[in-house]
Structure formats: structure tokens, C-alpha cells
Design a protein around this motif. Sequence first.
Motif, short mmCIF file in Angstrom:
data_model
loop_
_atom_site.label_atom_id
_atom_site.label_comp_id
_atom_site.label_asym_id
_atom_site.label_seq_id
_atom_site.Cartn_x
_atom_site.Cartn_y
_atom_site.Cartn_z
N TYR A 264 -50.35 -17.40 23.36
CA TYR A 264 -50.86 -16.11 22.94
C TYR A 264 -50.65 -15.93 21.44
O TYR A 264 -49.61 -16.30 20.89
N ALA A 265 -51.65 -15.38 20.76
CA ALA A 265 -51.62 -15.29 19.29
C ALA A 265 -50.38 -14.57 18.78
O ALA A 265 -49.82 -14.93 17.73
N THR A 266 -49.93 -13.56 19.51
CA THR A 266 -48.74 -12.81 19.11
C THR A 266 -47.52 -13.72 18.95
O THR A 266 -46.68 -13.51 18.07
N HIS A 267 -47.42 -14.74 19.79
CA HIS A 267 -46.27 -15.63 19.77
C HIS A 267 -46.26 -16.55 18.55
O HIS A 267 -45.25 -17.21 18.28
N LYS A 268 -47.40 -16.63 17.86
CA LYS A 268 -47.51 -17.57 16.75
C LYS A 268 -47.73 -16.88 15.41
O LYS A 268 -48.07 -17.54 14.43
N ARG A 269 -47.56 -15.56 15.38
CA ARG A 269 -47.72 -14.84 14.11
C ARG A 269 -46.70 -15.33 13.08
O ARG A 269 -45.61 -15.78 13.42
N GLU A 271 -44.84 -13.73 11.07
CA GLU A 271 -43.57 -13.00 11.12
C GLU A 271 -42.66 -13.55 12.22
O GLU A 271 -41.43 -13.66 12.05
N VAL A 272 -43.27 -13.91 13.37
CA VAL A 272 -42.50 -14.46 14.48
C VAL A 272 -41.99 -15.85 14.12
O VAL A 272 -40.82 -16.19 14.36
N ARG A 273 -42.85 -16.67 13.52
CA ARG A 273 -42.44 -18.03 13.12
C ARG A 273 -41.30 -17.98 12.10
O ARG A 273 -40.34 -18.76 12.19
N ASP A 274 -41.41 -17.05 11.17
CA ASP A 274 -40.35 -16.94 10.15
C ASP A 274 -39.02 -16.53 10.77
O ASP A 274 -37.96 -17.06 10.40
N TRP A 275 -39.07 -15.60 11.72
CA TRP A 275 -37.83 -15.16 12.36
C TRP A 275 -37.21 -16.31 13.14
O TRP A 275 -35.98 -16.52 13.09
N LEU A 276 -38.03 -17.05 13.87
CA LEU A 276 -37.51 -18.18 14.66
C LEU A 276 -36.94 -19.26 13.74
O LEU A 276 -35.91 -19.87 14.06
N ALA A 277 -37.60 -19.48 12.60
CA ALA A 277 -37.10 -20.48 11.67
C ALA A 277 -35.74 -20.07 11.11
O ALA A 277 -34.89 -20.93 10.81
N ALA A 278 -35.53 -18.77 10.96
CA ALA A 278 -34.24 -18.28 10.43
C ALA A 278 -33.16 -18.26 11.50
O ALA A 278 -31.98 -18.07 11.17
#
Length: 361
Positions: A264-269, A271-278
Motif C-alpha cells: 500500500y502506498a502509505t507504507h512506502k511514503r 516520511e515512513v521510510r525516513d522514520w524506519l531508517a532512523a
Amino acid sequence: MANRPAAALVLREGDRERLVSLTRSTTVRAGLALRARVVLLAAGGVSNTAIAEQVGLSRPKVIGWRQRYVRSGIKGLDDAERVGRPREIDHAMIVAETLKPPPKRLGVTHWSSRLLAVRLKVGNATVARAWRDYGVQPWRSETFKFSTDPELVAKVTDVVGLYLAPPDNAIVLCVDEKSQIQALDRTQKMLPMQPGFPERRTHDYVRHGTSTLFAALEIATGTVTAACKPRHRHQEFLAFLKQIDRAYPDDGTGQELHLVMDNYATHKRAEVRDWLAAHSRFKVHFTPTSGSWLNLVEVWFGIIERQAIHRGTFTSVKDLNTKIRAFITGWNDRCHPFVWTKTPDQILKKANRHRTSETLH
């Protein structure tokens, strides 16, 4: 001198259990069950006349079935092969016509037994028998979906491997959202279930809005971490990830959180990727495109839908959310592990078999 009752029939070894089973079966022909009863009564020393009165046959018929059993055992109780004219109606021909689309002038999408019977000038019962013989069911329709993901094999192997052999010192969480849950309220009070009557409700209802349920299922225990949100944008999803982070705090041992999610596109935004990377202890595993069924939280969504939502009545979105949270609390008290059993090879082999079948058709 009066006729003496016939001696008790001697059953062959092991036949008593089989005969009793025939009399109790709901799937064998009624005639076969009746004959088995005749033989059992005869084995019990009941006279032919008494047997005839009990089962509703003539005395000569009872004697005949006794003799058939003596000669051939249980096999002798089957109907003899019928003689006479062979069947003139070709069931294969009926099935062949069934597989052809109906004429456009009929305006139907598939054949019914009566429509096809009129076309072929046979009885509709004959059509139904042909369909049963060949396992054809024109009234049924099923759906299928093939994944076009170029990384299908790698993603199936990754996700299923995570289920079957999770890494050491890691927690596997299946994450997704169930959106557009409607707060429906019936226009009349529900009539509760009573002896002889199921629960009843009106067909009409009032809509009070919708809610989105975010959930993370821990497959090792079945525990669910969840949140109800008014919408399902990336902002709400990011807030839910932070909730997961709080629910599973870093214990200093390097424990990882492996998240299984769909595409789902929301999971790949960004902002989400940046938070997961942090937050490096979060490891994301995406299911293949059109393969969200690999996400075990979908199974749990089916459970809450059946047990708490589908038959529920909700006076407001707040009421809906309250009842969802109550179900989750109760679920976590009685939860159980979710166990995956199929290997990646088994899943891919089945997918390829269906793909080949559809290509040939």
C-alpha cells in the motif's frame, strides 16, 4: 405341521460391523440399508415373517435377500446390474453444450438446467444428472489473481521463511490496516436468538461514519497491538509505528522487530521510510504485489469481522471504536500463536500450476 422358523443366519467374519454401518449411514441408498437390516435381523434369529412385518417387505423378498447374502455376502445385497436398452442420452454431449456460452438472445451469463434442457429437448433432471456425473457446476463462479511482481519468488521466500524460522532475538509482527469499517445502527432493536429462532435484525440501517483499524499481530503469541483512527493516511500509519515502538521498547539486547506489510502506498511514503531508517531495529518485509494473503494479520481481520463487526450495531463511530477495543482486549486474554505450515516451494509450485492451467484455457 406348522412351518418352523428359519435358523439364525450365520454372518461372515467382520460383516456385522459393516452391516451395522450400512444401516446407520446417511449416504448409502435406502434399499441397501434396508437389506442390511434384514440380514442383521435374520442373524439375530428373528423369523422371516416377523422381519417382513418390521421392514415392510414381503416374506419371499426377505427369504430372497437372505439367500443372496448366503451366496455372495454383503456384495450380494447390491442392486443387480440392470438389463434393457442402453441410455440413449449422452451425458458427455450435455456437458459439451454446457461449456459453450449461451446464445446472446437469451441474455444470460450461464446455463441453468432448465434453459439447457429446453435447448437440447431433454428433461432438466437429465441435465442435472449429467452435471453431477462430470462435476460441472455452471452456477458457481470463483475469482483468481496472479501476482505480476517481478520479485515474487524472493518475496515469498523472504516472508514465509520469516514465519517458519524467525531470526533469534526477534519479534515478527504482521502489520496492516482495515479501513472503512462502518458504524451501522439498525433502525429497530435486534431480536435475540431464541429456541427455534435465530437472531434477527432489520434490513435497513443508519450510517454513523467510518473508522480505520491499524493492527500489528505478533505471530509467536497472537497478541495484537491496535489503534482506531479516523483516516488511513501516512500520518496515521506513522503514528501507529510509533505506538508499536512504545509497545515493544528497546531492551538493550539488540532485539529486532520484523514487520510484514503489503505494498500500500502509505507504507512506502518518504516520511515512513525516513522514520524506519532512523529506527534500525525495525526490519520491513513486503509481501508480493497482489499477495497480501501472505500477511497473517489478514486472518485476524477476518476473525474480528466475523465475531465483532459484521453482526454488531453501533450508535456512533465512538461506539464502534469502543467495541473494537473491547474485542481486542478480550482477544489478547485468549490469543494463540498463528502457525504457518506451507513452505515457499509448495506455495510457488501451486501458483505456477494454476498459472499454467489458466494459460492452457
